[in-house]
Design a protein around this motif. Structure first.
Motif, short mmCIF file in Angstrom:
data_model
loop_
_atom_site.label_atom_id
_atom_site.label_comp_id
_atom_site.label_asym_id
_atom_site.label_seq_id
_atom_site.Cartn_x
_atom_site.Cartn_y
_atom_site.Cartn_z
N GLU A 182 0.82 -1.21 0.00
CA GLU A 182 0.00 0.00 0.00
C GLU A 182 0.86 1.26 0.00
OE1 GLU A 182 -2.83 -1.66 -0.88
OE2 GLU A 182 -3.96 -0.27 0.40
N LEU A 183 1.98 1.18 0.71
CA LEU A 183 2.90 2.32 0.75
C LEU A 183 3.47 2.59 -0.65
CD1 LEU A 183 4.45 4.36 2.65
CD2 LEU A 183 6.29 2.66 2.72
N ALA A 184 3.89 1.50 -1.30
CA ALA A 184 4.46 1.64 -2.64
C ALA A 184 3.42 2.17 -3.63
CB ALA A 184 5.01 0.30 -3.11
N ASP A 185 2.15 1.88 -3.35
CA ASP A 185 1.08 2.32 -4.25
C ASP A 185 0.59 3.74 -3.89
OD1 ASP A 185 -0.35 1.76 -6.54
OD2 ASP A 185 -2.04 0.84 -5.48
N GLY A 186 1.23 4.35 -2.90
CA GLY A 186 0.94 5.75 -2.62
C GLY A 186 -0.21 6.02 -1.66
N GLY B 123 -8.01 -14.17 -6.72
CA GLY B 123 -7.90 -12.79 -7.17
C GLY B 123 -6.63 -12.59 -7.96
N GLY B 124 -5.88 -11.54 -7.60
CA GLY B 124 -4.63 -11.26 -8.30
C GLY B 124 -3.43 -11.95 -7.67
N ASP B 134 7.03 -7.26 -4.60
CA ASP B 134 6.43 -6.06 -4.02
C ASP B 134 6.40 -6.10 -2.49
OD1 ASP B 134 6.05 -4.60 -6.32
OD2 ASP B 134 4.06 -5.42 -6.71
N THR B 135 6.33 -7.30 -1.92
CA THR B 135 6.30 -7.37 -0.46
C THR B 135 7.71 -7.29 0.12
OG1 THR B 135 6.19 -9.78 -0.61
CG2 THR B 135 4.13 -8.59 -0.22
N ASN B 136 8.73 -7.33 -0.74
CA ASN B 136 10.08 -7.06 -0.24
C ASN B 136 10.25 -5.60 0.08
OD1 ASN B 136 10.99 -9.66 -0.42
ND2 ASN B 136 11.77 -9.43 -2.51
N GLY B 137 9.36 -4.75 -0.42
CA GLY B 137 9.48 -3.31 -0.18
C GLY B 137 10.36 -2.66 -1.23
N GLY B 138 10.70 -1.42 -1.00
CA GLY B 138 11.47 -0.69 -1.99
C GLY B 138 10.58 0.34 -2.66
N GLN B 140 10.24 1.26 -5.85
CA GLN B 140 9.63 1.00 -7.15
C GLN B 140 8.76 -0.26 -7.09
OE1 GLN B 140 10.24 3.45 -9.24
NE2 GLN B 140 8.75 2.60 -10.67
N GLY B 141 7.43 -0.08 -7.13
CA GLY B 141 6.56 -1.24 -7.14
C GLY B 141 6.42 -1.79 -8.55
N SER B 142 5.88 -3.00 -8.66
CA SER B 142 5.58 -3.55 -9.98
C SER B 142 4.34 -2.82 -10.51
CB SER B 142 5.27 -5.04 -9.87
OG SER B 142 3.99 -5.21 -9.28
N GLY B 143 3.89 -3.15 -11.69
CA GLY B 143 2.68 -2.52 -12.22
C GLY B 143 1.41 -3.14 -11.66
N TYR B 144 1.54 -4.00 -10.64
CA TYR B 144 0.38 -4.78 -10.19
C TYR B 144 -0.03 -4.47 -8.75
CZ TYR B 144 1.23 -7.56 -14.35
OH TYR B 144 1.40 -7.97 -15.65
N LEU B 145 0.44 -3.33 -8.21
CA LEU B 145 0.19 -3.05 -6.79
C LEU B 145 -1.29 -3.04 -6.43
CD1 LEU B 145 2.88 -0.25 -6.35
CD2 LEU B 145 2.91 -2.49 -5.26
N ALA B 146 -2.12 -2.63 -7.38
CA ALA B 146 -3.56 -2.54 -7.09
C ALA B 146 -4.31 -3.76 -7.61
CB ALA B 146 -4.13 -1.27 -7.70
#
Lengths: 352, 417
Positions: A182-186, B123-124, B134-138, B140-146
């Protein structure tokens, strides 16, 4: 009509139990008494869970623990004919734990615990299991609208089956893996400034929160605390559509003259706003405020619970803890915006 | 007086076909879709059998015209079946294939009194590697955060087709889409919406393969529901969507069947298995019959949950015996499609409706020996059958049990009796 009889809540505010203290906190004036975020997150203060055997408790995910813990006092009150839980994040942490094991252990032989606990229906089903409740059981996972959709379902069940009682609520946990996504997604603030009110930031994102707020509801008006008069949920990126729909919602559920001495169409006595410190959401909240009579008092609450998908369940619970206003009954409007696209209105009538 | 609710459009994709016609053809011919293909990133593919949809993601994109970033296989499967259903019901006239919003949406589709109730379990989370990173943090997320949650599926459909009414997502594990159908039907009966598009989806994913493998309920060979020598289930994938409308709005429309009754209960026995006496399944079937106003003897065919696991088939058999004494013709179409989890309630509701619409009963495959304690034999050959009422069962982890009753549409009733 859906009537609320009993409520419970596990929230980041252990002192928030009702009466004048709650009133002060909800007014946003209670800084110093209300617990703020710790390490940038509003975390619940968990109770001791006296009714849950330690071995059972140990196996539960946090979301399940919160849900079952909040449910225990209520399922002793009354016969329960069904359990309806809204959860946006429920199960996500357990699911990600399991998923990471899959990758880390190259799909080796894994223990299924996290997989089973990671299904969002684990909250409602564990409540059912704990109370041997074989009735209706459902879980709504539509992000910021799950609690509202559970309430809609409960109101349908009540009209379909007169004399029945349901446990309805919203349960979400904040957890490490999910927080990072969620943080990465802003959706969360990258820096949280100690002492700064949630509403004084001028930046995108909110502060993460969590909680479980549950309600015992039925179609019986006797001894009820409140009634749900209307619920509407929709998706839009346009604040004008939100304002138009709020006007229509109030005209439908709160027509002019429906309260003594009140002339203006669609004017509740109190408005609980889901404002969350995300400056991108402000246009939606401003558009809704502009629909209401400027004299309607506004109560913001996310400085008490943080932002999470079913925070509107906390709002409904909080509204019933505020010092009883005069005169009663009183209509209370809730507007919540989730991630700038999901909108919900709830209209509640408080009796005592 | 609550409105009666009818099915006016359907769309489906599964291991046995990408349309209603293709699915029916395979069911009639008793063709199974269980094989050795599956998601390329799992080491179990080629080792244990699955019910895969034959299209790759690229082919699904081509079929649906969806090339947007951040769309998962789960959403692509859902979009495929959803579009068929709304076209079938006349809610979508045509669709341009240039991404973003779809064209050809009717005002009925986009009206505020049209609901979308979807269901999914994975789901996704089929995006295993993206979610891991994406759960490693950082920063730059992938294009799939949502895109990881279940709601992402309905959110996408809603945006693409301009839906403005109530949209929600249900997850009650393997009974999810049966509950989506029930919720949509009840929204109509309660006068809260005029029509509802209801259904479910799940894609075959490394995530669920490993989850069911950890529970040791994946069969090493093609599943054998209700057979004494059953060894577990085969995971499948797919999507099914149905359009539900009020009796008052049916003029001039094709009507497949009536959603006559439904019941959701909880077995309250165990987190991942059913009670030996089948109390949850029993209460679900009993409640569905009661809500339909029917005696057990009125049911002509049961599309059983029938996963092929030791636990489900024994429990469901006991429950059927408790309700029916001698159960009517029944089968598990999971022997053809695999267990499509959150999609199975909708896909099997569609098969149950095709049973009624075409007056025929679809068989189980791979059955040979009855369970000694119950002696029940599922239907093993396709056959035309006079049917007025059909029951469809869906049971899930967490004890979530839902049964649906569908009844033959009035216009076709004359041909039945």
């Amino acid at each position: 009509m859906l009537y609320i009889h009993h409520t419970t809540c596990i929230s980041p505010q252990p002192r928030l139990v009702g009466g004048e203290e709650a009133s002060a906190l909800a007014g946003g004036e209670g800084r110093g008494t209300a617990a703020g975020p710790v390490n940038g997150v509003y975390k619940v203060v968990e109770p001791g869970y006296p009714g849950i055997p330690p071995n059972t408790l140990r196996r539960m995910s946090k979301a399940v623990r919160l849900g079952v813990g909040a449910a225990m006092p209520l399922i002793r009150q009354e016969r329960i004919d069904g359990i309806l839980i809204g959860t946006g994040n429920g199960g996500m942490e357990e699911s990600v734990k399991f998923l990471r094991q899959i990758v880390d252990y190259s799909e080796g032989m894994l223990a299924p615990g996290n997989f089973v606990q990671g299904i969002p229906n684990a909250i409602a089903s564990q409540i059912g299991l704990s109370g041997h409740l074989r009735g209706y059981n459902s879980t709504y996972i539509h992000r910021g609208l799950g609690f509202e959709h559970a309430l809609i379902d409960a109101s349908m069940l009540i009209s379909e089956h007169p004399g029945t009682h349901y446990l309805v609520g919203g349960v979400d946990e904040v957890s490490g893996y999910h927080y990072r996504i969620e943080l990465a997604d802003g959706w969360y603030k990258t820096t949280v400034t100690p002492g700064l009110s949630l509403y004084d930031y001028d930046s995108p994102g909110s502060i993460a929160g969590e909680g479980a707020a549950l309600f015992l509801v039925s179609g019986e008006s006797a001894d009820a605390v409140a009634a749900i008069k209307g619920i509407e949920t929709f998706h839009s990126t346009d604040q004008h559509i939100v304002a138009t729909r709020l006007r229509a919602f109030l005209a439908r559920h709160l027509p002019a003259g429906s309260q003594p001495g009140q002339q203006l169409s669609g004017s509740p006595a109190l408005y609980l706003s889901g404002e969350n410190g995300d400056n991108r959401a402000l246009p939606f909240y401003s558009a809704c405020a502009a629909v209401l009579d400027p004299a309607v008092p506004v109560v913001r609450y996310k400085h008490l619970c943080g932002e999470y998908p079913t925070a509107s369940a906390f709002a409904v619970w909080l509204a019933l803890q505020l010092a009883p206003p005069q005169p009663l009954p009183q209509h209370i409007l809730f507007y919540n915006n989730h991630k700038l696209t999901q909108h919900s209105f709830i209209l509640l009538e408080r009796f005592r | 007086m609550a409105s009666r609710v009818f099915v006016t459009g359907m769309g489906v994709i599964s291991a046995i076909g990408d349309s209603l016609a293709a699915n029916r053809k395979a069911l009639v011919r008793k063709e199974s879709g269980i094989g050795y293909s599956g998601p390329a990133n799992s080491r179990y593919v080629g080792v244990i059998p699955f019910g895969s949809v034959t299209f790759s993601n690229a082919e699904l994109m081509e079929h649906t015209g969806i090339y947007d970033a951040g769309v998962s296989r789960t959403t692509l499967l859902a979009a495929h079946a959803f579009r068929q259903a709304i076209q079938d019901a006349g809610l979508l006239l045509s669709e341009a294939t240039s991404g973003g919003a779809a064209s050809g949406c009717t005002t009925l589709l986009t009206a505020t009194d049209t609901a979308l109730i979807g269901a999914t379990t994975v789901g996704g989370m089929c995006l295993t590697d993206e979610l891991y990173r994406d759960t490693n943090g950082g920063a730059q997320g992938s294009g799939y955060l949502a895109s990881y949650d279940g709601a992402s599926v309905q959110q996408y459909l809603q945006n693409r087709y301009g839906l403005s009414g109530l949209v929600t997502t249900i997850n009650t594990a393997c009974s999810s889409s049966a509950n989506a159908i029930q919720y949509g039907g009840r929204l109509i009966r309660n006068g809260l919406v005029r029509r509802a598009i209801v259904g479910g989806v799940d894609s075959l994913a490394k995530y669920t393969i490993n989850g069911f493998n950890a529970l040791q309920i994946l069969a090493p060979a093609a599943c054998k529901p209700f057979d004494e020598h059953r060894q577990g289930l085969n995971l499948g994938e797919g999507a099914g969507f149905l359009v539900l409308e009020r009796e008052e709005d049916l003029a001039g429309k094709k009507v497949y069947a009536e959603l006559r009754g439904s019941c959701n209960v909880n077995d309250a026995y165990h987190a991942s298995s059913l009670s030996p006496d089948g109390e949850g399944p029993f209460l679900a079937m009993q409640g569905a019959l009661r809500s339909a106003g029917l005696d057990a003897s009125a049911i002509g065919y049961i599309n059983a949950h029938g996963t092929g696991t030791e636990n489900n088939d024994a429990s469901e058999s006991q429950a059927m015996i408790r309700i029916f004494g001698t159960p009517p013709a029944f089968a598990s179409t999971k022997s053809s499609t695999g267990h499509t989890l959150g999609a199975s309630g909708a896909i099997e509701a569609i098969y149950s409706i095709l049973d009624l619409f075409y007056q025929e009963a679809y068989p189980s495959v791979n059955f040979s020996t009855p369970i000694p304690e119950t002696g029940l034999r599922p239907l093993t050959e396709f056959k035309p059958m006079k049917l007025e009422h059909v029951l469809s069962n869906s049971f899930g982890f967490g004890g979530n049990c839902t049964s649906l009753v569908f009844s033959v549409a009035p216009a076709r009733l004359a041909k039945v009796i």
